[in-house]
Design an enzyme around this catalytic site. Structure first.
Site, PDB file in Angstrom:
ATOM      1  CB  THR A  90       6.600   9.376   9.745  1.00  0.00           C
ATOM      2  OG1 THR A  90       6.822   8.860  11.113  1.00  0.00           O
ATOM      3  CG2 THR A  90       7.229   8.102   8.845  1.00  0.00           C
TER       4      THR A  90
ATOM      5  CG  ASN B 215      -1.844   1.098   1.119  1.00  0.00           C
ATOM      6  OD1 ASN B 215      -2.777   1.328   0.367  1.00  0.00           O
ATOM      7  ND2 ASN B 215      -1.612   2.109   2.212  1.00  0.00           N
TER       8      ASN B 215
ATOM      9  CE1 TYR C  38       3.266   5.039   8.770  1.00  0.00           C
ATOM     10  CE2 TYR C  38       4.663   5.404  10.696  1.00  0.00           C
ATOM     11  CZ  TYR C  38       3.915   5.771   9.962  1.00  0.00           C
ATOM     12  OH  TYR C  38       3.517   7.168   9.809  1.00  0.00           O
TER      13      TYR C  38
ATOM     14  CG  ASN D 289       4.271  12.198  19.372  1.00  0.00           C
ATOM     15  OD1 ASN D 289       3.837  11.041  18.853  1.00  0.00           O
ATOM     16  ND2 ASN D 289       5.205  12.499  20.038  1.00  0.00           N
TER      17      ASN D 289
END
Length: 346
Positions: free
Chosen positions: A118, A93, A142, A171
């Protein structure tokens, strides 16, 4: 239509961050199309003024045409634990889907991209605050897939002149109320983010909050993490659209310039909600660094970005007001948002 109005495709725009960015784009006077398969997002999260296409990222070719000015890419599987158990899902994905997206953009002559990356790409950094020149050593699939996408984007910029900005952050928290009165916030099931987890205790949905380790080399012994308000994050995405340059892949870390410990978060929720928050001591989790705080200096100098909602109590209050007693939840069951990042568990 004003000459300053632009048209944007937001992949994963039914998720937490994607929905807030879509709302910001609309408020700035732009046209927005959201592409989301709703497997991890919420139809209620798509702003009413946005066009909505239910579909996977691999369907971008059926949506994009030369009338689009840029793509903002949030669609991704994002659960760290799941990525360890099912890495093939994440490679298929996150990486495979982005290959299809980049191909669709090239074919449609859409030459600008902002990517929701990220700070998990850095793994467990040896120094903080985290700067963009630190080694990228992700510790889970990830983070590895997000790093692979960043590398793909760099190649696309060099070979085909794409203008791209990747934003790396840990975060995200808080909620955003748009000008039309709609509020956008976190709606994850299962939940893994610290602030919503503590708020669940305040709402009586969870008996206590687990604190994993209280003997770290930090002022109160609990882990310190960098929290950024979702509206500040959205501002960074809009600034990135304005500063993307053909042939350049700019990577910027985002943070509020300060970190808050797990205990500070819990104490702040107690003050904001007025509810007692029982704590359950737990052992340290493997791989949990004591402090993770991002440097946003490059974002400040290159994008002109500076967070303005850095007060922890305000971040918590926004999140608390979004779901008082859970009455603003999407009534349909949903998995974690495709635009969220899961590094901030308690």
């Amino acid at each position: 239509m004003s000459s300053s109005t632009k048209r944007y495709l937001v992949t994963g725009g039914a998720g937490y961050v994607g929905s807030v960015v879509a709302a910001h784009l609309l408020e700035a006077g732009h046209r927005v199309t959201v592409l989301d398969d709703l497997s991890t997002g919420h139809r209620a999260g798509v702003p009413a003024a946005a066009d909505f296409v239910e579909g996977r990222i691999q369907d971008a070719a059926s949506v994009l045409d030369p009338s689009y000015d840029a793509v903002l890419h949030f669609a991704a599987c994002s659960q760290v634990g799941e990525s360890v158990a099912r890495p093939e899902k994440y490679w298929r994905n996150n990486v495979g889907g982005t290959i299809e997206l980049l191909t669709a953009m090239r074919d449609a002559d859409v030459r600008s991209l902002v990517f929701s990356s990220t700070a998990a790409t850095y793994g467990e950094p040896a120094t903080v605050p985290i700067t963009e020149d630190l080694p990228t050593l992700p510790t889970n699939p990830y983070g590895a897939t997000k790093l692979a996408v960043d590398q793909m984007i760099s190649g696309e910029c060099a070979a085909h002149g794409l203008a791209a900005v990747s934003l790396r952050y840990f975060n995200v928290a808080g909620a955003y109320t748009a000008q039309d009165g709609t509020t956008y916030g976190e709606r994850h099931e299962p939940e893994s983010h610290l602030i919503p987890l503590v708020l669940q205790v305040a709402r009586g949905e969870r008996e206590s909050i687990s604190v994993y380790g209280d003997d770290y080399p930090t002022p109160d012994g609990t882990c310190v993490r960098d929290y950024i308000h979702v509206a500040d994050l959205a501002d960074a995405h809009l600034l990135s659209l304005a500063h993307a340059r053909a042939g350049e892949h700019l990577i910027c870390n985002l943070g509020n310039g300060n970190g808050f410990s797990v205990r500070e978060v819990v104490d702040t929720v107690r003050r904001v909600t007025g509810h007692p928050i029982p704590e359950t001591p737990a052992s340290r989790r493997a791989g949990d660094p004591a402090v993770l705080v991002a440097s946003a200096e490059r974002a400040r100098t290159r994008l002109g970005w500076k967070p303005t909602r850095t007060d922890l109590a305000s971040i918590v209050r926004d999140a608390w007001e979004f779901e008082p007693n859970g009455d603003r939840r999407d009534p349909s069951p949903a998995a974690p948002s495709s635009a969220s990042h899961k590094e901030n568990e308690a």
